[in-house]
Motif scaffolding. Structure first.
Motif, PDB file in Angstrom:
ATOM      1  N   GLU A 139      -0.518   5.614  -8.359  1.00 46.14           N
ATOM      2  CA  GLU A 139      -2.073   5.771  -8.774  1.00 46.14           C
ATOM      3  C   GLU A 139      -2.445   7.067  -8.538  1.00 46.14           C
ATOM      4  OE1 GLU A 139      -4.571   3.444  -6.297  1.00 46.14           O
ATOM      5  OE2 GLU A 139      -5.572   2.725  -8.089  1.00 46.14           O
TER       6      GLU A 139
ATOM      7  N   LEU B 175       0.444   1.446  -9.018  1.00 56.15           N
ATOM      8  CA  LEU B 175      -0.471   0.476  -9.700  1.00 56.15           C
ATOM      9  C   LEU B 175      -0.080  -0.871  -9.369  1.00 56.15           C
ATOM     10  CD1 LEU B 175      -1.108   2.450 -13.092  1.00 56.15           C
ATOM     11  CD2 LEU B 175      -2.289   2.392 -10.917  1.00 56.15           C
TER      12      LEU B 175
ATOM     13  N   LYS C 109      -6.272   1.240 -16.616  1.00 57.51           N
ATOM     14  CA  LYS C 109      -5.221   2.679 -16.221  1.00 57.51           C
ATOM     15  C   LYS C 109      -4.248   2.714 -17.376  1.00 57.51           C
ATOM     16  CE  LYS C 109      -6.472   1.533 -11.380  1.00 57.51           C
ATOM     17  NZ  LYS C 109      -6.018   0.883 -10.113  1.00 57.51           N
TER      18      LYS C 109
END
Lengths: 196, 196
Positions: A35, A28, B20
């Protein structure tokens, strides 16, 4: 008892939950956390929405969104292949095609065929929509690596020329985005993220 | 120096990476791991793609996809509110509107306005697209809870009537999906996931 379309679709919706466990190599932004494929696909979809104006060709945005949303579903069976892998071809279409047929095959027949076709169009990378979708797929990890002091480039000692050669595919979708990406790659050399 | 559209868009792309990290209460299918907002938004988008045929009204799928892809971005600032919270109204639009203006405001002006409008349309839930998008947002956690032996229903001791009343909103988008959802809720009572 006849299985309804909705029941098949619900079975598919449950099956694809598995991509949330498929870790990519890239992390990320400004992060140590890798990710997963669902997060990646979401990000590409929003990127396509906001960057569509930079496509060199007029594109059908709905088609592009479908492509980026489903492009990694095959990895449930076939796994993620590292973009800069030196041992495995990224385009392992044989294994991925089997996966596409199994997973999209959970859906009602016509819908399965439609999504396999969309996925194949993305993989082939020949239409304007596929080219732009692939630009997104190339651009996101480049931005991430840059935000992570080189990220996987440094971690796996990927040379400048390989990054430049592979990322140049961005240009097939958007000259503007490629020019920006290229300037970042060059800056990556200056910052010693990439060795020339 | 003038900041280009692309630079603004890249700044936005980086900013939204934060969703996220926003954990929802609901867990992944058959899982102990909580879902994050990016995974959730991706799942809703694919659900909208494959379930569109069940919408009671003809819908613009591209609009629905835009809605579900961006609907939770405001939670970067406003946080996730538990659907069955007894202390905080789920529709905390004041706080969320400030968030929408800040985050979408990173984009070029016209684009920011477009996305704020799309987000407001989703929140208002009045158009056919918003109704269907909201059906997806209601249906995914219902399927997840059911796959997790009651999930958050059991964890937070949510009574049958509350689930039934709130989930009935699915019917605004799709009678077919609501009928299916209602049969699951009733089965949830039989399985003692929900107390009548």
């Amino acid at each position: 008892m006849k299985i309804t379309n909705l029941e098949k679709q619900v079975a598919f919706i449950k099956e694809i939950d598995k991509i949330k466990y498929i870790q990519r190599k890239t992390k990320l932004f400004n992060s140590e956390r890798r990710e997963n494929d669902a997060e990646h696909s979401w990000h590409l979809a929003v990127m396509a929405m906001v960057l569509a104006e930079h496509s060199d060709k007029t594109i059908d945005l709905l088609k592009v969104l479908k492509m980026v949303l489903i492009h990694d579903i095959v990895e449930i069976d076939a796994g993620d292949t590292f973009f800069y892998s030196t041992t495995k071809d990224h385009k392992n279409t044989e294994e991925e095609l089997v996966a596409a047929k199994r997973i999209f095959g959970i859906l009602p027949e016509e819908q399965a065929e439609e999504l396999i076709t969309v996925w194949e169009e993305f993989e082939a990378g020949e239409t304007d929509e596929a080219k732009f979708a692939k630009s997104m797929d190339m651009f996101e990890p480049l931005l991430q690596n840059f935000s992570n002091n080189g990220g996987t480039w440094v971690e796996y000692d990927v040379p400048y020329q390989k990054v430049h050669d592979k990322k140049k595919e961005i240009k097939n979708g958007s000259t503007t985005i490629w020019n920006y990406a290229e300037s970042l790659i060059n800056e990556g050399v200056e910052k010693e993220f990439l060795k020339k």
